[in-house]
Design a protein around this motif. Structure first.
Motif, PDB file in Angstrom:
ATOM      1  N   LEU B  25       0.644  -1.553  -0.217  1.00  0.00           N
ATOM      2  CA  LEU B  25      -0.293  -0.638   0.044  1.00  0.00           C
ATOM      3  C   LEU B  25       0.799   1.182   0.153  1.00  0.00           C
ATOM      4  N   LEU B  26       1.814   1.496   1.293  1.00  0.00           N
ATOM      5  CA  LEU B  26       2.697   2.567   0.927  1.00  0.00           C
ATOM      6  C   LEU B  26       3.330   2.586  -1.044  1.00  0.00           C
ATOM      7  N   ALA B  27       3.867   1.641  -0.372  1.00  0.00           N
ATOM      8  CA  ALA B  27       4.670   2.264  -2.310  1.00  0.00           C
ATOM      9  C   ALA B  27       3.581   2.324  -3.673  1.00  0.00           C
ATOM     10  N   SER B  28       2.653   1.848  -3.150  1.00  0.00           N
ATOM     11  CA  SER B  28       1.545   1.983  -4.109  1.00  0.00           C
ATOM     12  C   SER B  28       1.373   3.800  -4.295  1.00  0.00           C
ATOM     13  N   ASN B  29       0.935   4.002  -3.137  1.00  0.00           N
ATOM     14  CA  ASN B  29       1.197   5.435  -2.227  1.00  0.00           C
ATOM     15  C   ASN B  29       2.369   6.706  -2.796  1.00  0.00           C
ATOM     16  N   LEU B  30       2.989   6.035  -2.513  1.00  0.00           N
ATOM     17  CA  LEU B  30       4.252   6.550  -3.041  1.00  0.00           C
ATOM     18  C   LEU B  30       4.652   6.684  -4.578  1.00  0.00           C
ATOM     19  N   ALA B  31       4.294   5.687  -5.420  1.00  0.00           N
ATOM     20  CA  ALA B  31       3.861   5.517  -6.730  1.00  0.00           C
ATOM     21  C   ALA B  31       3.380   6.447  -7.299  1.00  0.00           C
ATOM     22  N   ASN B  32       2.612   6.461  -6.595  1.00  0.00           N
ATOM     23  CA  ASN B  32       1.109   7.739  -7.800  1.00  0.00           C
ATOM     24  C   ASN B  32       1.322   8.870  -6.389  1.00  0.00           C
ATOM     25  N   ALA B  33       2.788   9.543  -6.334  1.00  0.00           N
ATOM     26  CA  ALA B  33       3.065  11.019  -5.424  1.00  0.00           C
ATOM     27  C   ALA B  33       2.694  12.441  -6.347  1.00  0.00           C
ATOM     28  N   ASP B  34       2.851  11.448  -8.042  1.00  0.00           N
ATOM     29  CA  ASP B  34       2.173  12.696  -8.932  1.00  0.00           C
ATOM     30  C   ASP B  34       1.369  12.914  -9.473  1.00  0.00           C
ATOM     31  N   THR B  35       0.724  11.539  -9.749  1.00  0.00           N
ATOM     32  CA  THR B  35      -0.897  11.725  -9.936  1.00  0.00           C
ATOM     33  C   THR B  35      -2.004  12.230  -9.442  1.00  0.00           C
ATOM     34  N   PRO B  36      -2.279  13.039 -10.100  1.00  0.00           N
ATOM     35  CA  PRO B  36      -4.206  13.930 -10.312  1.00  0.00           C
ATOM     36  C   PRO B  36      -4.834  13.213 -10.064  1.00  0.00           C
ATOM     37  N   GLY B  37      -5.633  13.892  -7.911  1.00  0.00           N
ATOM     38  CA  GLY B  37      -6.518  12.957  -8.071  1.00  0.00           C
ATOM     39  C   GLY B  37      -6.583  12.140  -7.213  1.00  0.00           C
ATOM     40  N   PHE B  38      -4.864  11.359  -7.436  1.00  0.00           N
ATOM     41  CA  PHE B  38      -5.201   9.728  -6.308  1.00  0.00           C
ATOM     42  C   PHE B  38      -5.407  10.488  -4.965  1.00  0.00           C
ATOM     43  N   LYS B  39      -6.186   9.460  -3.743  1.00  0.00           N
ATOM     44  CA  LYS B  39      -5.642   9.678  -2.849  1.00  0.00           C
ATOM     45  C   LYS B  39      -4.889   8.698  -1.693  1.00  0.00           C
ATOM     46  N   ALA B  40      -4.501   8.777  -1.033  1.00  0.00           N
ATOM     47  CA  ALA B  40      -3.157   8.174   0.133  1.00  0.00           C
ATOM     48  C   ALA B  40      -3.960   6.894   0.908  1.00  0.00           C
ATOM     49  N   ARG B  41      -3.822   5.402   0.848  1.00  0.00           N
ATOM     50  CA  ARG B  41      -4.500   4.659   1.215  1.00  0.00           C
ATOM     51  C   ARG B  41      -3.378   4.162   2.723  1.00  0.00           C
ATOM     52  N   LEU B  89      -3.750  21.003  -5.266  1.00  0.00           N
ATOM     53  CA  LEU B  89      -4.724  21.726  -5.618  1.00  0.00           C
ATOM     54  C   LEU B  89      -5.383  20.896  -6.655  1.00  0.00           C
ATOM     55  N   ASP B  90      -4.333  19.305  -7.307  1.00  0.00           N
ATOM     56  CA  ASP B  90      -5.209  18.134  -7.872  1.00  0.00           C
ATOM     57  C   ASP B  90      -5.715  17.277  -7.866  1.00  0.00           C
ATOM     58  N   GLY B  91      -5.535  17.553  -6.498  1.00  0.00           N
ATOM     59  CA  GLY B  91      -6.475  16.530  -5.575  1.00  0.00           C
ATOM     60  C   GLY B  91      -5.876  15.377  -5.486  1.00  0.00           C
ATOM     61  N   ASN B  92      -4.699  15.203  -4.767  1.00  0.00           N
ATOM     62  CA  ASN B  92      -3.578  14.020  -4.767  1.00  0.00           C
ATOM     63  C   ASN B  92      -3.069  14.714  -3.192  1.00  0.00           C
ATOM     64  N   THR B  93      -3.446  13.385  -2.642  1.00  0.00           N
ATOM     65  CA  THR B  93      -3.323  13.710  -0.965  1.00  0.00           C
ATOM     66  C   THR B  93      -2.377  12.884  -0.516  1.00  0.00           C
ATOM     67  N   VAL B  94      -0.384  12.355  -1.134  1.00  0.00           N
ATOM     68  CA  VAL B  94      -0.166  11.235  -1.087  1.00  0.00           C
ATOM     69  C   VAL B  94       1.169  12.768  -0.704  1.00  0.00           C
ATOM     70  N   ASP B  95       1.592  12.588   1.085  1.00  0.00           N
ATOM     71  CA  ASP B  95       2.623  13.679   1.001  1.00  0.00           C
ATOM     72  C   ASP B  95       3.743  12.543   1.407  1.00  0.00           C
ATOM     73  N   SER B  96       4.872  12.695   0.016  1.00  0.00           N
ATOM     74  CA  SER B  96       5.614  12.039   0.178  1.00  0.00           C
ATOM     75  C   SER B  96       7.076  11.527   0.905  1.00  0.00           C
ATOM     76  N   GLN B  97       7.329  12.378   1.733  1.00  0.00           N
ATOM     77  CA  GLN B  97       7.512  12.545   3.151  1.00  0.00           C
ATOM     78  C   GLN B  97       7.190  11.531   4.038  1.00  0.00           C
TER      79      GLN B  97
END
Lengths: 137, 131
Positions: B25-41, B89-97
């Motif tokens: 899960l965490l890897a997919s959050n990190l992978a989608n750090a730049d994907t617009p609209g992706f919600k971190a899980r 602004l693009d709806g992405n909720t991933v905080d990569s740090q």
């Protein structure tokens, strides 16, 4: 073994970031490629990322990344009056690409940092898997 | 007395699979750090462990056509959405740090569980050998 999915996910992210770096490189390389009309001049390109849900086995919540397309910037081109330029049109203007160098540099740094982060994830997962294989020895 | 491997290993195998799931899960959050609209899980690890230990609440059906309700199990933990501290602004909720820190912590815990497990195996082996 769910750790195997990490390889797919981080791999897809790395290839997407590579596309982003490629596009940035092409934008930077063509920042000074002038043209004689709006259509024939280079426009800045940007990749569009999209999450790929559910295509990876057994865990629907994990998501890889795919580049769903590359769009050309619709920002207006700069026109410069240079009648002596060989590419100038009848009125003496040349068109410059709408590449913003500062944007591209920031994009490049962001892409390379994301790539590094994914490499780290991959390395850590690899070590964990190798340690799991050695379990009980 | 026969040796029961499931009992001897305790909760550690379940922990290991849960840590493995969480790292995906965490890897997919990190992978989608730049994907617009992706919600971190993420999963609530404590709650998932409590369910694994058996203290989970069941729904009582008062009518036969009521739905049973899905009870999250250890192999299928409930997925939650992360509450972003600074949504973009693009709806992405991933905080990569944050995700990187969580991933590192998860990896250390996985490794610790592996160490405990190999200790269990060593104990079993010395019990079998009778040394």
């Amino acid at each position: 073994m769910s750790l195997f999915n990490v390889f797919d996910i981080a791999g897809s992210a790395m290839s997407a970031e590579t596309v982003r770096l490629n596009v940035t490189a092409s934008n930077l390389a063509n920042a000074q490629s002038v043209g004689s009309s709006e259509q024939s001049t280079y426009h800045a390109r940007h990749p569009v990322f999209a999450a790929v849900m559910g295509s990876l086995r057994d865990n629907a919540a994990s998501a890889g990344v795919a580049v769903s397309g590359i769009v050309e910037s619709q920002a207006p081109l700069e026109q410069r009056y240079q009648p002596e330029h060989p590419m100038a049109n009848e009125e003496g203007y040349v068109f410059l690409p709408n590449v913003n160098i500062v944007d591209e540099m920031a994009n490049m740094i962001s892409a390379s940092r994301s790539y590094q982060g994914n490499v780290e994830v991959l390395n850590t997962s690899k070590q964990l898997m190798l340690a799991t294989l050695k379990l009980g020895q | 007395m026969p040796i029961n491997f499931d009992k001897a290993l305790g909760v550690f195998p379940q922990h290991l699979s849960l840590y493995g799931k969480r790292s995906t899960l965490l890897a997919s959050n990190l992978a989608n750090a730049d994907t617009p609209g992706f919600k971190a899980r993420d999963i609530d690890f404590q709650a998932a462990l409590q369910r694994a230990n058996g203290d989970q609440l069941h729904m009582t059906r008062t009518h036969r056509s009521h739905l049973g309700g899905r009870a999250a199990s250890i192999s299928d933990p409930e997925l939650l959405y992360r509450v972003p501290m600074q949504p973009s602004l693009d709806g992405n909720t991933v905080d990569s740090q944050l995700e990187k820190a969580q991933f590192a912590e998860n990896a250390v815990r996985y490794q610790a569980t592996l160490t405990f497990l190999s200790g269990k195996f060593r104990g079993l082996r010395s019990a079998i050998k009778g040394e």
